[in-house]
Design an enzyme around this catalytic site. Structure first.
Site, PDB file in Angstrom:
ATOM      1  N   ASP A 145       0.760  -1.298  -0.129  1.00 12.13           N
ATOM      2  CA  ASP A 145      -0.208  -0.014   0.055  1.00 12.13           C
ATOM      3  C   ASP A 145       0.806   1.068  -0.046  1.00 12.13           C
ATOM      4  O   ASP A 145       1.484   1.642   0.963  1.00 12.13           O
ATOM      5  CB  ASP A 145      -0.991   0.145   1.237  1.00 12.13           C
ATOM      6  CG  ASP A 145      -2.096  -1.115   1.248  1.00 12.13           C
ATOM      7  OD1 ASP A 145      -1.902  -1.967   0.414  1.00 12.13           O
ATOM      8  OD2 ASP A 145      -3.028  -0.674   1.715  1.00 12.13           O
ATOM      9  N   LYS A 208      -6.904   3.262  -3.378  1.00 10.10           N
ATOM     10  CA  LYS A 208      -7.374   3.249  -1.996  1.00 10.10           C
ATOM     11  C   LYS A 208      -7.372   4.656  -1.595  1.00 10.10           C
ATOM     12  O   LYS A 208      -6.674   5.631  -2.117  1.00 10.10           O
ATOM     13  CB  LYS A 208      -6.322   2.836  -1.251  1.00 10.10           C
ATOM     14  CG  LYS A 208      -6.275   2.746   0.307  1.00 10.10           C
ATOM     15  CD  LYS A 208      -5.312   1.751   0.977  1.00 10.10           C
ATOM     16  CE  LYS A 208      -5.251   1.919   2.368  1.00 10.10           C
ATOM     17  NZ  LYS A 208      -4.298   1.229   2.972  1.00 10.10           N
ATOM     18  N   LYS A 244     -10.261   0.126  -2.336  1.00  4.15           N
ATOM     19  CA  LYS A 244     -10.178  -0.117  -1.053  1.00  4.15           C
ATOM     20  C   LYS A 244     -10.603   1.167  -0.235  1.00  4.15           C
ATOM     21  O   LYS A 244      -9.515   2.066  -0.389  1.00  4.15           O
ATOM     22  CB  LYS A 244      -8.660  -0.422  -0.527  1.00  4.15           C
ATOM     23  CG  LYS A 244      -8.580  -0.423   0.957  1.00  4.15           C
ATOM     24  CD  LYS A 244      -7.078  -1.098   1.277  1.00  4.15           C
ATOM     25  CE  LYS A 244      -6.831  -1.203   2.591  1.00  4.15           C
ATOM     26  NZ  LYS A 244      -5.399  -1.586   3.179  1.00  4.15           N
TER      27      LYS A 244
END
Lengths: 308, 489
Positions: A145, A208, A244
């Protein structure tokens, strides 16, 4: 479907051509999802789905090996008194904890996700970000991430941000790349949409919303704009990109609304942990509490559910 | 563009039925006419049935008012006007109207449920839009009751007398509120006739009027078909006629009123253009198209039934619209997840279906959502037509169903000319990110209401009404007061 070819900045689209976003309209549409009434078996199905999509997260300066190991146990054994529960999708930790998590999870099919690239600010030279990414992958991270360089993006240095994502993607090797836009720092939904387009073209497997360290983190309107960007990218290229939302989703009810929005924006193909995740630390227990209530008819106090 | 990268909305996770309960409502087996503060039997002894269009089950039977009944209703209204109502202090009048508004709010759930049962509209809409907005209209006009001089500075506003009001079946309670609230606030008394297929919430409103303690005869609600309406329009002692309904009936009424002293407002049909420019926020515009044409099954006089989209984004808009249509849930109006309810009546369904055939005969390409629809009751899938021409009847005529005709344009002038090339002029929509374009378009589209970057938004403070064949007069807002007053001095 992970990209095998690393994109170069000739693939950076003209972001001024990206569709405009009208904030009033987005808020209205997002509110509409919340009027859906999800009951009975569809609720139970949703709650199970939510659990299976959670990236169980601990990203604190005070994290210890012990805490991470415990969190991994929680990921495996969400609540053993309830039968047939799924396990979460991944455990999300700092790079230094990847090894600990990998060991604690053993052979279980739960991924280890690691934040990288000088999370949460992204304020480090590129070679350090790449080094950190490689280290996390070497330690066993299945997913990375990363954060984008918001400063560069806000200055209009799109090529720079693109190249950085592409370089991190390359450093990831086999690991999946989630690109955190940190929408709370982007200021407008137009920028959220452009950043989404940029990240997808640069090779993101997932986009995300947030680090969870900045407010506001994930919101329904921001997530809707990103889902619509994913849909347009899919229309154009046929490549699916995952989504996400992270930070601020702590109740089962809200998470169900996110699923409603996902279902009505991207359709069924995205409704698996492969394509959708919730970044959350306290969501799992609220979902468990709801499932317990569905099973027994009464709510139990939070003390009956293990914190980690 | 036929994109092979398709999204899938069928199968997978489904929403379980979430029906609103009907335990909390009572519908009598039979309703009389509400005249002079009481429910009375019709002179003829005749009743007709009101059915649930989603199930075809009979909900109740309601009285059929003859011209003798109309006469007694008008007499009751006249007596109440001459008696307490026109002599009452304006602030007192306002109190009664506030009381109606509050009771409506208290009984909102009951009204919403009955509205959806009787008319077929989704409970989400009756709960979130129709009923709250109806209460809001009473609140708004209650406030005007003792402030009329401020609305017309330098003039002396005088009430008209008895207002005869005829309302349609698409927004039964809301239209009753649009009509009754300003009439009462201005000091008039009323005789109101709800539509034949949707009388129940108006009769429930009669109960509210009674519970609010309004003097007998101030509000009279009588049911019946076209002849009842004609008797109201033609009654000598009616001072004002307010009608919402089809252009055809509106013409007959206007003809009947020519040469009389009666004031009138007519709210008629529409064929609104929703104009989408290439620089619009496309995803939000697609939502606006959906709200414009599929709201209330398209039974909306101001529905955005013509989509006029700039050609460079036309393929994208149509593709997104088709995908969005797959997510619209057509079914049980009482289910909280239903987006599109039942068509109001068998005859309306027939009208819509005849237009679907006509559109295809005219050479347009028809596309409908693939979702299941129930087998009993009256239903129509959300439908769009592409490849239509300005000369096609599906472009020119009001269909009053969930049917959208899509045309493209290249330049602003072409879009504008298409938007205005219609006998109607009730509403319109403009979608662009550019403010100057909004002003240019909204000044030149000849319609009573024009929305920019939104559609089908209503508020009691905003006037509503049409140009050309869409009617005369304005309802709502300060303008709506003028329709129920004579201004002296």
């Amino acid at each position: 479907m992970t990209l095998t070819v690393v994109p170069d900045s000739s693939l950076l689209p003209d972001l001024s051509k990206v569709s405009q976003v009208d904030e009033v309209g987005v808020n209205e549409r997002a509110a509409r999802f919340q009027t859906r009434s999800i009951k009975k078996e569809s609720k139970i199905e949703a709650l199970h789905m939510i659990l299976s999509m959670i990236d169980l997260t601990t990203l604190e300066g005070q994290d210890t090996s012990g805490k991470v190991s415990q969190l991994c146990q929680k990921a495996i054994h969400l609540h053993n008194t309830l039968p047939n529960l799924p396990h979460v999708a991944a455990v999300c930790v700092y790079p230094t904890m990847v090894g600990v998590a990998k060991k604690a999870l053993g052979d279980h099919k739960i991924n280890v996700a690691s934040v990288a690239t000088a999370f949460p600010s992204g304020m480090a030279p590129r070679h350090i970000k790449l080094e950190e990414t490689r280290l996390a992958v070497e330690e066993g991270a299945d997913e990375i991430d990363m954060v984008i360089s918001r400063g560069a993006f806000l200055q209009g240095e799109y090529g720079l941000v693109f190249d950085e994502i592409a370089a991190v993607k390359e450093a990831c090797g086999e690991a999946h790349l989630k690109v955190i836009l940190e929408t709370g720092e982007l200021g407008t939904l137009d920028r959220v949409r452009r950043a989404s387009v940029l990240a997808m073209h640069a090779g993101a497997d997932f986009i995300k919303t947030s680090t969870g360290k900045i407010q506001p983190a994930a919101t329904l309107p921001v997530t809707l704009v990103m889902l619509q960007a994913i849909r347009d990218y899919f229309y154009d290229t046929g490549r699916m990109v995952g989504m996400k939302p992270a930070g601020g989703i702590s109740t089962a009810k809200l998470a169900v609304h996110y699923l409603v929005m996902l279902r009505e924006t991207l359709g069924n193909a995205w409704m698996t942990p492969e394509w959708y995740r919730f970044g959350a630390s306290s969501l799992a227990n609220d979902v468990l509490m709801q499932l317990q209530k569905q099973a027994t008819g009464v709510y139990q106090s939070a003390d009956y559910f293990s914190k980690d | 563009m036929d994109n092979q990268n398709k999204l899938a909305f069928d199968g997978g996770w489904q929403y379980a039925p979430a029906p609103e309960s009907t335990d909390h409502i009572t519908i009598d087996g039979q309703y009389g006419l509400f005249i002079g503060g009481d429910f009375v039997a019709p002179e003829s002894g005749k009743y007709f049935e009101s059915i649930n269009p989603a199930t075809e089950e009979v909900l109740s039977s309601v009285a059929s008012a003859s011209s003798a009944d109309v006469d007694s209703a008008v007499k009751a209204a006249r007596k109440a006007y001459n008696g307490p109502w026109s002599k009452m202090k304006a602030a007192e009048r306002g109190k009664y109207i506030y009381r109606i508004a509050r009771i409506l709010q208290e009984r909102a759930r009951e009204f919403a449920t009955i509205e959806s049962l009787d008319g077929g509209k989704p409970i989400r809409e009756s709960r979130d839009i129709d009923i709250p907005l109806a209460a809001a209209h009473f609140f708004y006009y209650a406030g005007w009751a003792d402030k009329l001089e401020y609305a017309f500075p330098g003039k002396r506003p005088v009430s008209l007398g008895v207002a005869g009001q005829i309302i349609p079946w698409n927004f039964p309670l809301l239209m009753a509120a649009w009509k009754i609230a300003p009439a009462l606030a201005c000091g008039n008394t009323v005789v109101l006739k709800p539509a034949e297929t949707t009388p129940l919430t108006a009769l429930k409103l009669a109960e509210v009027v009674r519970d609010a303690g309004l003097p007998d005869g101030v509000v009279n609600i009588i049911t019946g078909a076209g002849e009842t309406g004609a008797a109201i329009v033609n009654h000598d002692d009616v001072d004002k006629v307010a009608f919402t309904g089809s252009t055809g009936v509106g013409r007959i009424i206007q003809r009947a009123l020519a040469g009389t002293n009666k004031k009138y407002t007519l709210e008629l049909g529409g064929k609104a253009a929703n104009v989408i420019f290439a620089d619009a926020a496309i995803d939000q515009a697609v939502e606006g198209i959906v709200n414009g044409i599929f709201f209330n099954q398209g039974h909306v006089c101001c529905a955005g039934s013509r989509l006029i989209v700039q050609e460079s984004v036309a393929d994208e808009v149509v593709q997104k619209l088709k995908d969005r249509m797959e997510t619209l849930i057509v079914g049980d109006p009482l289910d909280k997840n239903t987006d599109i309810g039942a068509i109001n009546s068998a005859s309306q369904l027939e009208t819509i279906e005849s237009y679907l055939r006509l559109g295809q005969e005219e050479g347009a390409e028809m596309h409908q959502s693939s979702r299941d629809i129930p087998t009993t009751g009256y239903w129509c899938r959300p439908t769009i037509f592409t490849g239509v021409s300005q000369s096609n009847r599906i472009v020119q005529e009001e269909i009053f169903g969930p049917v959208l005709a899509i045309q493209t344009f290249r330049t602003l002038d072409e879009g504008l000319s298409k938007a205005n090339n219609t006998p109607y002029g009730l509403s319109g929509g403009v979608w662009t990110d550019k403010g100057s374009k909004i002003f240019k378009m909204t000044q030149k589209i000849r319609a009573g209401v024009i929305w920019a970057n939104t559609f089908n938004k209503f508020d009691p403070t905003s006037p509503f009404g049409g140009y050309k064949e869409s009617g005369v007069g304005r309802e709502g807002g300060m303008h709506g007061l003028g329709a129920y007053l004579r201004l002296e001095g």
